[in-house]
Design an enzyme around this catalytic site. Structure first.
Site, PDB file in Angstrom:
ATOM      1  CD  GLN A 159      -2.676  -1.228  -0.161  1.00 52.68           C
ATOM      2  OE1 GLN A 159      -3.399  -0.316  -0.555  1.00 52.68           O
ATOM      3  NE2 GLN A 159      -2.482  -2.320  -0.881  1.00 52.68           N
ATOM      4  CG  HIS A 170      -1.469   2.451  -3.876  1.00 59.52           C
ATOM      5  ND1 HIS A 170      -1.902   2.271  -5.167  1.00 59.52           N
ATOM      6  CD2 HIS A 170      -1.871   1.360  -3.183  1.00 59.52           C
ATOM      7  CE1 HIS A 170      -2.542   1.112  -5.247  1.00 59.52           C
ATOM      8  NE2 HIS A 170      -2.527   0.538  -4.063  1.00 59.52           N
ATOM      9  CG  HIS A 215      -6.838  -2.458   1.996  1.00 64.47           C
ATOM     10  ND1 HIS A 215      -6.297  -1.263   1.546  1.00 64.47           N
ATOM     11  CD2 HIS A 215      -7.589  -2.940   0.978  1.00 64.47           C
ATOM     12  CE1 HIS A 215      -6.700  -1.046   0.295  1.00 64.47           C
ATOM     13  NE2 HIS A 215      -7.481  -2.041  -0.063  1.00 64.47           N
ATOM     14  CG  HIS A 219     -50.879  15.216   6.144  1.00 62.68           C
ATOM     15  ND1 HIS A 219     -50.615  16.473   5.664  1.00 62.68           N
ATOM     16  CD2 HIS A 219     -49.787  14.454   5.827  1.00 62.68           C
ATOM     17  CE1 HIS A 219     -49.424  16.486   5.097  1.00 62.68           C
ATOM     18  NE2 HIS A 219     -48.896  15.258   5.172  1.00 62.68           N
ATOM     19  CG  ASP A 238      -5.278  -4.116  -4.023  1.00 54.75           C
ATOM     20  OD1 ASP A 238      -6.263  -3.651  -3.439  1.00 54.75           O
ATOM     21  OD2 ASP A 238      -4.100  -3.809  -3.729  1.00 54.75           O
TER      22      ASP A 238
END
Length: 433
Positions: A263, A266, A332, A424, A365
């Site tokens: 990760q 990224h 995650h 109503h 992923d």
């Protein structure tokens, strides 16, 4: 390297403050970006195709003269698929089949029940008519995201799926186009940025307006999605990628280090955190990080991510690790422990939970089956992964019998008059026996 990765201990008196500081993430509010995106959206609303053409030529350095040039034909998508190497064809097919099988389990059907007096109550489930899928172009090309966004939409029964993808210098990513063909994308356009989001939200002479826009993008895309929300639905505004690993100290430390890297690579703002009740294991993982980092293609990005937002945290027990995890509410979560099922019972907040030593987050992923579009930045406290349900609408069904109208009407009358809503009350009273 590891001297610059944060080391925390849950027994420290200021641990909660340290954790809060570690987790702090707020994308800087760039007012210039906000105003530029507003201007782009307004221009596309007013000038349609011409605005989209102008922005495409300006930002993607293309030479489009006619809106017809923006559309990527089904023939082009098929050609990309037909020309794929066999290994990539097989990998996409396997991934698509698994994502589709999982998505089919999520599909919600209409239901109803009949009460004793003949009144029928229920829920009618219908798919969105048209959805838009934004796919990043250029260097950030993710065919896996095409599958993850498009397949649930098609399983839901969305009639028409429109994909937009920027093509800098007119260059298309063939793997993305092939994935679009495999996933059943109906129409595709070579446009990107805020102008693509605006076109999907409001429509142009060529690009149809959609009911919902999904898919990742840069700050301009994210800002545009925020600004068109209400005109259309959106999936989520995603922050940097995150992984939290809880380990009992008995998994190979190299495996854990690489899971953290997966990760961190990224981008520099990604967050990778390890919790363990074994201090020696944290030291071993730190050593693995030092040894393995130089081998990584994105070593500098990983280093910046780990030193800026990463952490190795000593906790007193796995139960405490679960408590810390629930505070973090990670995108995650890996439970790399002997009995992940037992530990999972203590987990309340996570986008996706990867259970056991052999379940690397990377499998999720690409090809495990569950969606990889997940809530970030703590939003797993109240949000869920992208799924078929994101492309379905639910309408309530109420069918009163005469007897049911008589019974319910009396209750409604009392409550309506209590709220001083006479019309109503009388509307219900008209139907009383």
């Amino acid at each position: 390297m590891t001297k610059s990765i944060t080391r925390l201990n849950s027994t420290d008196s200021n641990f909660q403050a340290q954790l809060k500081h570690l987790l702090a993430w707020e994308e800087s509010a760039d007012h210039d970006v906000h105003q530029r995106v507003l201007d782009i959206i307004d221009n596309v609303r007013k000038n349609g195709n011409q605005a989209v053409i102008d922005y495409t030529n300006q930002f993607d350095h293309c030479s489009v003269t006619d809106a017809a040039q923006l559309e990527i034909s089904q023939a082009q998508l098929k050609a990309a698929w037909d020309n794929l190497p066999a290994d990539k064809t097989e990998a996409l097919e396997i991934a698509a089949a698994r994502v589709r099988a999982y998505a089919k389990k999520q599909k919600t059907e209409s239901w109803q029940y009949t009460e004793a007096d003949g009144t029928i109550l229920g829920q009618k489930v219908t798919p969105l008519d048209r959805a838009g899928l934004y796919v990043p172009g250029g260097k950030a090309a993710y065919p896996s995201s095409v599958l993850m966004n498009a397949i649930p939409a098609k399983v839901a029964g969305v009639r028409e799926l429109i994909m937009v993808v920027p093509t800098p210098q007119g260059v298309t990513n063939e793997l993305v186009l092939a994935a679009a063909y495999l996933a059943g994308v109906d129409r595709a356009f070579a446009i990107g940025g805020a102008q693509a989001v605006a076109a999907l939200a409001y429509g142009t002479e060529t690009i149809p307006a959609v009911e919902k826009i999904v898919g990742p993008g840069n700050i301009y895309v994210a800002t545009a999605k925020k600004l068109v929300f209400g005109q259309v639905g959106i999936d989520m505004i995603a922050g940097p990628s995150e992984i939290l690993i809880i380990c009992d100290g008995k998994t190979n430390p190299d495996w854990i280090a690489m899971d953290l890297f997966s990760q961190a690579e990224h981008d520099e703002d990604a967050q990778a955190i390890l919790l363990s009740d074994d201090a020696d294991f944290l030291d071993a993982v730190a050593q693995s990080i030092d040894r393995l980092l130089p081998e990584m293609e994105r070593a500098e990005i990983i280093k910046a991510s780990l030193s800026g937002r990463g952490a190795l945290i000593k906790v007193a027990s796995l139960e405490e690790a679960a408590q810390v995890s629930n505070t973090i509410a990670p995108e995650h979560l890996e439970l790399s422990v002997e009995n992940p099922t037992t530990l999972c019972e203590h987990i309340n907040n996570a986008g996706a939970i990867f259970m056991g030593r052999y379940t690397a987050e990377a499998l999720g992923d690409y090809c495990a089956g569950p969606n990889h579009v997940l809530p970030t930045s703590g939003t797993a406290r109240f949000s869920s992964p992208l799924g078929v349900y994101d492309f379905q609408k639910r309408s309530s069904l109420i069918f009163c019998s005469a007897e049911g109208a008589n019974t319910l009407g009396k209750t409604a009358s009392v409550l309506a008059r209590g709220e001083s809503l006479t019309a109503h009350a009388r509307s219900a009273e008209y139907r009383l026996k």
